[in-house]
Motif scaffolding. Structure first.
Motif, PDB file in Angstrom:
ATOM      1  N   PHE C 229       0.807  -1.224   0.000  1.00  0.00           N
ATOM      2  CA  PHE C 229       0.000   0.000   0.000  1.00  0.00           C
ATOM      3  C   PHE C 229       0.846   1.282   0.000  1.00  0.00           C
ATOM      4  O   PHE C 229       0.351   2.348  -0.353  1.00  0.00           O
ATOM      5  N   GLU C 230       2.067   1.180   0.404  1.00  0.00           N
ATOM      6  CA  GLU C 230       2.911   2.381   0.554  1.00  0.00           C
ATOM      7  C   GLU C 230       2.962   3.202  -0.724  1.00  0.00           C
ATOM      8  O   GLU C 230       3.336   2.690  -1.787  1.00  0.00           O
ATOM      9  N   ASN C 231       2.527   4.419  -0.577  1.00  0.00           N
ATOM     10  CA  ASN C 231       2.625   5.375  -1.681  1.00  0.00           C
ATOM     11  C   ASN C 231       1.703   5.051  -2.883  1.00  0.00           C
ATOM     12  O   ASN C 231       1.852   5.623  -3.962  1.00  0.00           O
ATOM     13  N   ALA C 232       0.728   4.166  -2.661  1.00  0.00           N
ATOM     14  CA  ALA C 232      -0.159   3.780  -3.771  1.00  0.00           C
ATOM     15  C   ALA C 232      -1.121   4.908  -4.124  1.00  0.00           C
ATOM     16  O   ALA C 232      -1.588   5.656  -3.250  1.00  0.00           O
ATOM     17  N   ASP C 233      -1.415   5.042  -5.409  1.00  0.00           N
ATOM     18  CA  ASP C 233      -2.387   6.042  -5.867  1.00  0.00           C
ATOM     19  C   ASP C 233      -3.781   5.435  -6.045  1.00  0.00           C
ATOM     20  O   ASP C 233      -4.788   6.129  -5.917  1.00  0.00           O
ATOM     21  N   PHE C 234      -3.802   4.142  -6.358  1.00  0.00           N
ATOM     22  CA  PHE C 234      -5.073   3.416  -6.452  1.00  0.00           C
ATOM     23  C   PHE C 234      -4.939   2.091  -5.698  1.00  0.00           C
ATOM     24  O   PHE C 234      -3.952   1.383  -5.904  1.00  0.00           O
ATOM     25  N   VAL C 235      -5.924   1.791  -4.876  1.00  0.00           N
ATOM     26  CA  VAL C 235      -5.968   0.487  -4.225  1.00  0.00           C
ATOM     27  C   VAL C 235      -7.229  -0.215  -4.732  1.00  0.00           C
ATOM     28  O   VAL C 235      -8.347   0.213  -4.439  1.00  0.00           O
ATOM     29  N   TYR C 236      -7.037  -1.235  -5.543  1.00  0.00           N
ATOM     30  CA  TYR C 236      -8.160  -1.988  -6.107  1.00  0.00           C
ATOM     31  C   TYR C 236      -8.317  -3.241  -5.266  1.00  0.00           C
ATOM     32  O   TYR C 236      -7.426  -4.087  -5.230  1.00  0.00           O
ATOM     33  N   VAL C 237      -9.431  -3.364  -4.579  1.00  0.00           N
ATOM     34  CA  VAL C 237      -9.593  -4.459  -3.627  1.00  0.00           C
ATOM     35  C   VAL C 237     -10.593  -5.467  -4.173  1.00  0.00           C
ATOM     36  O   VAL C 237     -11.601  -5.097  -4.784  1.00  0.00           O
ATOM     37  N   LYS C 238     -10.279  -6.736  -3.963  1.00  0.00           N
ATOM     38  CA  LYS C 238     -11.174  -7.784  -4.465  1.00  0.00           C
ATOM     39  C   LYS C 238     -10.818  -9.098  -3.793  1.00  0.00           C
ATOM     40  O   LYS C 238      -9.649  -9.435  -3.670  1.00  0.00           O
ATOM     41  N   ASN C 239     -11.834  -9.804  -3.379  1.00  0.00           N
ATOM     42  CA  ASN C 239     -11.591 -11.167  -2.920  1.00  0.00           C
ATOM     43  C   ASN C 239     -11.592 -12.123  -4.083  1.00  0.00           C
ATOM     44  O   ASN C 239     -12.282 -11.912  -5.082  1.00  0.00           O
ATOM     45  N   LEU C 265      -1.439   4.668   4.583  1.00  0.00           N
ATOM     46  CA  LEU C 265      -0.101   4.362   4.066  1.00  0.00           C
ATOM     47  C   LEU C 265       0.062   4.801   2.609  1.00  0.00           C
ATOM     48  O   LEU C 265       1.168   4.926   2.104  1.00  0.00           O
ATOM     49  N   THR C 266      -1.064   5.028   1.946  1.00  0.00           N
ATOM     50  CA  THR C 266      -1.010   5.321   0.504  1.00  0.00           C
ATOM     51  C   THR C 266      -0.733   6.792   0.254  1.00  0.00           C
ATOM     52  O   THR C 266      -0.728   7.618   1.189  1.00  0.00           O
ATOM     53  N   ASN C 267      -0.582   7.109  -1.005  1.00  0.00           N
ATOM     54  CA  ASN C 267      -0.387   8.490  -1.438  1.00  0.00           C
ATOM     55  C   ASN C 267      -1.755   9.132  -1.664  1.00  0.00           C
ATOM     56  O   ASN C 267      -2.124   9.451  -2.794  1.00  0.00           O
ATOM     57  N   ASN C 268      -2.524   9.254  -0.565  1.00  0.00           N
ATOM     58  CA  ASN C 268      -3.899   9.769  -0.703  1.00  0.00           C
ATOM     59  C   ASN C 268      -4.641   8.944  -1.761  1.00  0.00           C
ATOM     60  O   ASN C 268      -5.374   9.469  -2.602  1.00  0.00           O
TER      61      ASN C 268
END
Lengths: 317, 317, 317
Positions: C229-239, C265-268
């Motif tokens: 997650f560090e510095n991420a611009d998009f977090v796409y979550v899926k099981n 933890l991400t970049n906003n």
């Protein structure tokens, strides 16, 4: 503008007149709905509502998407803050927000569960859509209300009311039914009658079958069905399950079935019912097939009731 | 005008010609159905009928409302005078009268129950609609008839019949099937063949699998399948459950499966089936996938069969 | 032209630009689909796909026929050479050939069974239609791919990507779920990300939850979610359910739930999910309802993703 309850109507007599005008020329506003989409979401079975609302939308030139939510979509969660690790796959918040992006108007049918009175009377499903949707919502029968039906009823009474009587008498009569039914139709009919000027209204049902006092308020209740029918111009018959002993069938007394003998007590009264109706349980064949039965005309007016509501909404969006 | 049985057709050859004309330019009459609504009511599954009839209606510019009656609507009562205090919620009388107000044409699919022969052969469901509806009714396969299929079959035979033979020979052959199926397709095919001039027709099936004598009348029956196939130009294959030992599967003899060896007995005969077909039970892959199989063309003609019927009805309303 | 996998896209950046153009004026090509019919066949539930694809087709002026294949049609056989004497009534060959005659484009939803890995990864259902249909096929989520979703995801990322960063970082994160889910959304997202130039991509999931190596190829995998997650611009979550121990839920560790702490933890970073999403299992309410959640916009872009695909197909037929 939403259409959740008959109380959204500012002037019932005006709306009824407008609906009768639409009925005379239903295709007049066919360009109004062009490129507008009605999403019809069903959580329960439907015949009249399904077809008449769809027909109304097509009369207005709308596109229609029909979806049986229960088996075609996902099980919804309605509680805020829920940890969704059991049955429900989708929260009403996302569902309502998402569907709002594909539809210009959302119409919803979601019956009472008849188990949890508080939940039903809070209108969990339709209130959830109302809270989260970003487009107008139309009630196609919710847990406790059926305002498209009641508007159609008002239209039908206007068409059939005796012309030379000052104050027609309208009776809402409970009748027996083998299964537990919601109070929605009765509730909305009562709320509609409270908006009628120049009509006498009385509700009749067995003792213990009182509707919610918040709905009936100061409506006249007469426990003697025969007495209630005396001199009536309209007899609106409907079963509902017990409101106090919630959702239970505590009475199935066949003496409450509406027969020709009972109709003979009326002022040549018209017989009304929202349909579907159980013959020879709610009402005898003789009455239902008699010339004073106006149930088919009522069902026909469902189209114009829905069309008026959609038309009003379309004019505001 | 209704379309309940192939017998509604006054001149089969004329209808077939008209359908072939429609096929060449299916969008020609697109204004004919404008603002007219087809209600399609399904009491049973459907693939070809569902999509081809809908397509036909859209080709005519109609609006279509599709409803799976069994799970989307209410359970219907068909008996007059019934005291409706058990399963059924709505009587066919109200249902048919009400739907007639929302639709200009009603199309219905309601299979045989295969339990009560008399009830099936009285066509309880479609006859109920016919009795009470106030708009034209189209049969999308009833208990004992499937006239849209048989019209499509006639169109297909016209397209594929040998050009230089005076009297093509047509065989209707029973074939085995693991489940009990209605006699509807076979019945309507027989009735259609009785209207064919200039065709030789023979029915072949195991002894005991006779169709209703009121349907087959004086049609030729040949119990030896091989003999029946000799010199045939069309072999129409279909399973049906026993009519005498009603609705039972009393024979599943694999020798009746249609194979290449059997087709070799024919006059380079075309293989026909209404679909869905069980491969290697009704017919071998080799035959079904062979160049003489015209089942896909048959299915295609379902659109034009339906369109012709709808078009004729639209012209009369 | 079919649309089976995201790999059909020749230039992702071009397609995304075209979709955004459609979004600005969705009714511009309303004559393109005139008298063209989209058949939508569902073997599984659907909300977004059902309504957005239908909406897209209507925006293009198409006719739409929606069919829930499983309960409205016949059980299909997919094996060649099968002796069809048990469950299945119709072979995919006939079904696909027949439906092709009624529709100009066929769209299909058929989920993974999650029992037979080989069968799922061979895409039995959609491959069967692809093999036998004679018109273009659109994938509305197959056993292992959901390319309409991934195209909508690409559109959404284009709209929300940070404007002044060279290479936005995108994380695909597994999250826990009580039931076994297909890998389709994750697979197609991975395949789409492989087509993205100028984006850093990392997949994070518990050890043992690796997706098919044929899909992920040389994608970076990071087993420490926090690090990913560090510095991420998009977090796409899926099981997704286990690919190796196929279709099983072998981990339900709540530490993988996406929370505000993790998003910190991400970049906003923006939170993405294809929906439906289980609140407080996949993601906390706080994140889903937060201003960085773009799931509703993603769902909105489903319309334009589908419309672009349909539009491209219509231009070629």
């Amino acid at each position: 503008m939403n259409y959740i309850s008959i109380k959204e109507i500012n002037s019932l007599s005006k709306w009824v007149k407008q609906a009768i005008k639409i009925k005379k020329n239903p295709l007049k506003n066919q360009s109004l709905g062009k490129n507008k989409t009605l999403g019809m979401l069903f959580f329960n079975p439907s015949l009249r509502t399904r077809l008449s609302t769809q027909k109304a939308a097509m009369n207005l030139g709308m596109n229609v998407m029909v979806m049986n939510f229960t088996n075609e979509g996902w099980t919804l969660e309605f509680e805020d803050g829920a940890v969704m690790n059991s049955g429900a796959s989708e929260h009403i918040k996302e569902a309502a927000e998402v569907v709002s992006q594909y539809c210009d108007i959302i119409a919803i049918r979601a019956f009472a569960g008849l188990v949890d009175k508080e939940k039903d009377y809070q209108e969990t499903v339709i209130s959830g859509f109302l809270k989260y949707a970003t487009v107008p919502i139309v009630n196609m029968e919710s847990a406790i209300r059926h305002p498209l039906q009641s508007l159609a009823d008002a239209i039908t009474m206007e068409e059939f009311k005796p012309r030379h009587k000052n104050k027609p008498k309208v009776v809402l009569s409970w009748a027996p039914h083998p299964k537990a039914l919601p109070q929605a139709v009765a509730n909305s009919f009562v709320e509609m009658m409270q908006m009628q000027k120049d009509m006498d209204f009385v509700i009749t049902h067995p003792e213990g079958y009182e509707l919610s006092p918040e709905i009936t308020q100061d409506c006249k209740i007469e426990y003697d069905q025969n007495k209630a029918f005396e001199n009536a111009d309209f007899v609106y018959v409907k079963n509902w399950s017990n409101f106090n002993d919630y959702g239970k069938v505590t009475n199935s007394d066949p003496n409450w079935t509406v027969t020709a003998e009972k109709m003979a007590l009326t002022n040549n009264g018209k017989f009304m019912h929202c349909l579907p109706v159980r013959r020879n349980v709610i009402v005898s064949d003789e009455v239902l097939d008699g010339e004073n039965s106006i149930v088919i005309e009522q069902a026909n007016n469902r189209t114009y009731s829905a069309q008026l509501v959609l038309q009003k909404i379309l004019k505001k969006i």
